[in-house]
Design a protein around this motif. Structure first.
Motif, PDB file in Angstrom:
ATOM      1  N   ALA A 146       5.800   9.652 -10.383  1.00 46.36           N
ATOM      2  CA  ALA A 146       6.017   9.471 -11.820  1.00 46.36           C
ATOM      3  C   ALA A 146       5.442  10.637 -12.615  1.00 46.36           C
ATOM      4  N   LYS A 147       4.322  11.150 -12.162  1.00 47.49           N
ATOM      5  CA  LYS A 147       3.714  12.302 -12.836  1.00 47.49           C
ATOM      6  C   LYS A 147       4.585  13.545 -12.679  1.00 47.49           C
ATOM      7  N   GLN A 148       5.114  13.756 -11.466  1.00 52.18           N
ATOM      8  CA  GLN A 148       6.007  14.889 -11.236  1.00 52.18           C
ATOM      9  C   GLN A 148       7.268  14.770 -12.079  1.00 52.18           C
ATOM     10  N   LYS A 149       7.803  13.558 -12.171  1.00 51.16           N
ATOM     11  CA  LYS A 149       9.001  13.324 -12.982  1.00 51.16           C
ATOM     12  C   LYS A 149       8.719  13.618 -14.463  1.00 51.16           C
ATOM     13  N   LYS A 150       7.551  13.255 -14.918  1.00 53.88           N
ATOM     14  CA  LYS A 150       7.192  13.476 -16.318  1.00 53.88           C
ATOM     15  C   LYS A 150       7.219  14.958 -16.666  1.00 53.88           C
ATOM     16  N   TYR A 151       6.628  15.779 -15.803  1.00 53.80           N
ATOM     17  CA  TYR A 151       6.605  17.221 -16.060  1.00 53.80           C
ATOM     18  C   TYR A 151       7.988  17.852 -15.901  1.00 53.80           C
ATOM     19  N   TYR A 152       8.768  17.343 -14.942  1.00 56.35           N
ATOM     20  CA  TYR A 152      10.113  17.892 -14.747  1.00 56.35           C
ATOM     21  C   TYR A 152      11.011  17.566 -15.936  1.00 56.35           C
ATOM     22  N   ASP A 153      10.891  16.343 -16.457  1.00 55.46           N
ATOM     23  CA  ASP A 153      11.748  15.910 -17.557  1.00 55.46           C
ATOM     24  C   ASP A 153      11.452  16.641 -18.862  1.00 55.46           C
ATOM     25  N   GLN A 154      10.305  17.311 -18.945  1.00 52.05           N
ATOM     26  CA  GLN A 154       9.987  18.071 -20.149  1.00 52.05           C
ATOM     27  C   GLN A 154      10.928  19.258 -20.335  1.00 52.05           C
ATOM     28  N   HIS A 155      11.514  19.732 -19.236  1.00 51.03           N
ATOM     29  CA  HIS A 155      12.415  20.890 -19.308  1.00 51.03           C
ATOM     30  C   HIS A 155      13.823  20.525 -18.827  1.00 51.03           C
ATOM     31  N   ALA A 156      14.135  19.244 -18.801  1.00 49.22           N
ATOM     32  CA  ALA A 156      15.462  18.803 -18.344  1.00 49.22           C
ATOM     33  C   ALA A 156      15.976  17.707 -19.265  1.00 49.22           C
ATOM     34  N   LYS A 157      17.267  17.531 -19.258  1.00 49.94           N
ATOM     35  CA  LYS A 157      17.887  16.488 -20.061  1.00 49.94           C
ATOM     36  C   LYS A 157      19.082  15.919 -19.296  1.00 49.94           C
ATOM     37  N   PRO A 158      19.367  14.641 -19.462  1.00 52.06           N
ATOM     38  CA  PRO A 158      20.505  14.051 -18.750  1.00 52.06           C
ATOM     39  C   PRO A 158      21.832  14.589 -19.264  1.00 52.06           C
ATOM     40  N   LEU A 159      22.732  14.868 -18.348  1.00 58.88           N
ATOM     41  CA  LEU A 159      24.059  15.355 -18.718  1.00 58.88           C
ATOM     42  C   LEU A 159      24.965  14.173 -19.043  1.00 58.88           C
ATOM     43  N   PRO A 160      25.853  14.320 -20.014  1.00 58.57           N
ATOM     44  CA  PRO A 160      26.757  13.206 -20.360  1.00 58.57           C
ATOM     45  C   PRO A 160      27.700  12.884 -19.217  1.00 58.57           C
ATOM     46  N   GLU A 161      28.084  11.630 -19.119  1.00 61.87           N
ATOM     47  CA  GLU A 161      28.990  11.208 -18.056  1.00 61.87           C
ATOM     48  C   GLU A 161      30.395  11.757 -18.281  1.00 61.87           C
ATOM     49  N   LEU A 162      31.088  11.973 -17.165  1.00 59.08           N
ATOM     50  CA  LEU A 162      32.475  12.421 -17.216  1.00 59.08           C
ATOM     51  C   LEU A 162      33.392  11.229 -17.003  1.00 59.08           C
ATOM     52  N   HIS A 163      34.622  11.348 -17.507  1.00 60.33           N
ATOM     53  CA  HIS A 163      35.565  10.243 -17.443  1.00 60.33           C
ATOM     54  C   HIS A 163      36.814  10.653 -16.666  1.00 60.33           C
ATOM     55  N   LYS A 164      37.503   9.679 -16.164  1.00 63.19           N
ATOM     56  CA  LYS A 164      38.712   9.905 -15.378  1.00 63.19           C
ATOM     57  C   LYS A 164      39.755  10.677 -16.193  1.00 63.19           C
ATOM     58  N   GLY A 165      40.318  11.718 -15.578  1.00 65.87           N
ATOM     59  CA  GLY A 165      41.333  12.527 -16.229  1.00 65.87           C
ATOM     60  C   GLY A 165      40.782  13.645 -17.097  1.00 65.87           C
ATOM     61  N   GLU A 166      39.465  13.790 -17.169  1.00 68.07           N
ATOM     62  CA  GLU A 166      38.858  14.811 -18.037  1.00 68.07           C
ATOM     63  C   GLU A 166      38.923  16.174 -17.358  1.00 68.07           C
ATOM     64  N   ASN A 167      39.289  17.198 -18.123  1.00 66.43           N
ATOM     65  CA  ASN A 167      39.321  18.565 -17.611  1.00 66.43           C
ATOM     66  C   ASN A 167      37.908  19.134 -17.578  1.00 66.43           C
ATOM     67  N   VAL A 168      37.555  19.754 -16.449  1.00 70.28           N
ATOM     68  CA  VAL A 168      36.221  20.328 -16.288  1.00 70.28           C
ATOM     69  C   VAL A 168      36.345  21.683 -15.604  1.00 70.28           C
ATOM     70  N   ARG A 169      35.245  22.386 -15.579  1.00 72.19           N
ATOM     71  CA  ARG A 169      35.118  23.607 -14.785  1.00 72.19           C
ATOM     72  C   ARG A 169      34.126  23.320 -13.666  1.00 72.19           C
ATOM     73  N   MET A 170      34.526  23.600 -12.418  1.00 73.80           N
ATOM     74  CA  MET A 170      33.703  23.322 -11.248  1.00 73.80           C
ATOM     75  C   MET A 170      33.094  24.606 -10.719  1.00 73.80           C
ATOM     76  N   HIS A 171      31.782  24.578 -10.471  1.00 75.08           N
ATOM     77  CA  HIS A 171      31.100  25.766  -9.948  1.00 75.08           C
ATOM     78  C   HIS A 171      31.478  25.961  -8.488  1.00 75.08           C
ATOM     79  N   PHE A 172      32.027  27.121  -8.174  1.00 73.04           N
ATOM     80  CA  PHE A 172      32.475  27.433  -6.824  1.00 73.04           C
ATOM     81  C   PHE A 172      32.108  28.884  -6.541  1.00 73.04           C
ATOM     82  N   GLY A 173      31.050  29.090  -5.739  1.00 71.94           N
ATOM     83  CA  GLY A 173      30.580  30.446  -5.495  1.00 71.94           C
ATOM     84  C   GLY A 173      29.988  31.031  -6.760  1.00 71.94           C
TER      85      GLY A 173
END
Length: 281
Positions: A146-173
């Motif tokens: 929990a302590k490690q998560k606390k420090y990690y979350d200080q520099h991170a944020k949850p990404l919004p969910e994606l939905h079916k049929g949504e256009n995205v860019r996928m990281h490849f190489g």
């Protein structure tokens, strides 16, 4: 930490090594692995069913989703390297590691597993080798996490969910390729996407970017596309066939119809781009 030497990396060799660990420590409830080919064979798929445990794979190309195992592998490699450099015995190094107390709980891995220290080449009192019940270890480990998560979350944020049929860019190489979200995978923060080459891939949310592009420009088929699903839950054959035919028809119309190619599209930044006019001659 259990360490074993494999004569080969086939499914049969991996299953034999895992059985050897299970008979010493018991059958686990869940086994987490990467997406190696030895875990995708029919032989290995029947192994969890016969031994009654659940097999879960990490997100392809996202080692952080299996961070505990990756960190353990790094530790083992460091032990073996140092032992080789000092011309020592790697098994002695492994015993000493298992006997070293962890900072967060004050107990060694051996004490948490067997309730006592291991006898080593160093002189030890007999009382230290007597089994004792370790109390509150799980609670202390949870507090550390929990302590490690606390420090990690200080520099991170949850990404919004994606939905079916949504256009995205996928990281490849080193590129971000166009893709379409088919569905959310059964594993956390994972999605099943379809590329412009009609390939279905499983990717972590971190490797998918939302885009404002309303229409993707056609891309030439590439033979080195990574096909790595390894999904516990995959779409039905009819659904895949229907989507593939639809996507292929769309791409075909874009690549063969000059008027369609001339239509502009928007990039991720919102910039309007006019595609060049090409004819298939």
């Amino acid at each position: 930490m259990a360490l074993g030497r494999l004569s080969d990396t086939t499914s049969k060799g991996v299953i034999t090594a895992m059985k050897s660990i299970f008979v010493r420590h018991g059958i686990p409830d869940i086994v987490i692995s990467d997406n190696g080919p030895q875990y995708a064979s029919e032989e290995f798929r029947s192994f969890p069913e016969s031994w009654e445990f659940t097999h879960v794979t990490s997100s392809p190309g996202h080692a952080q989703s299996n961070g505990q195992a990756e960190r353990t592998v790094q530790t083992v490699k460091q032990l073996l390297k140092r032992s080789q450099n000092d011309a020592g015995d790697p098994y002695i190094a492994l015993v000493e590691y298992r006997n070293t107390p962890l900072e967060s709980v004050g107990l060694s891995p051996a004490q948490m597993l067997m309730g006592r220290r291991l006898k080593t080449k160093l002189p030890e009192s007999t009382s230290l080798l007597t089994p004792e019940r370790a109390l509150n270890v799980h609670k202390q480990l949870k507090a550390k996490q929990a302590k490690q998560k606390k420090y990690y979350d200080q520099h991170a944020k949850p990404l919004p969910e994606l939905h079916k049929g949504e256009n995205v860019r996928m990281h490849f190489g080193d590129k971000w390729k166009p893709a379409v979200v088919l569905e959310k995978h059964i594993q956390p923060r994972s999605y099943v996407v379809s590329t412009s080459e009609s390939r279905m891939l499983r990717r972590n949310r971190r490797h998918l970017r939302q885009t404002a592009e309303s229409m993707f420009p056609p891309t030439a088929a590439e033979s080195n596309v990574d096909v790595d699903m390894n999904c516990e839950k995959t779409p039905s054959v009819d659904k895949v066939k229907s989507h593939t035919q639809s996507l292929a028809a769309t791409l075909s119309s874009h690549s063969c119809n000059p008027s369609t190619l001339a239509q502009p599209y928007r990039t991720r930044s919102g910039r309007l781009v006019k595609a060049p006019l090409r004819y298939n001659v």
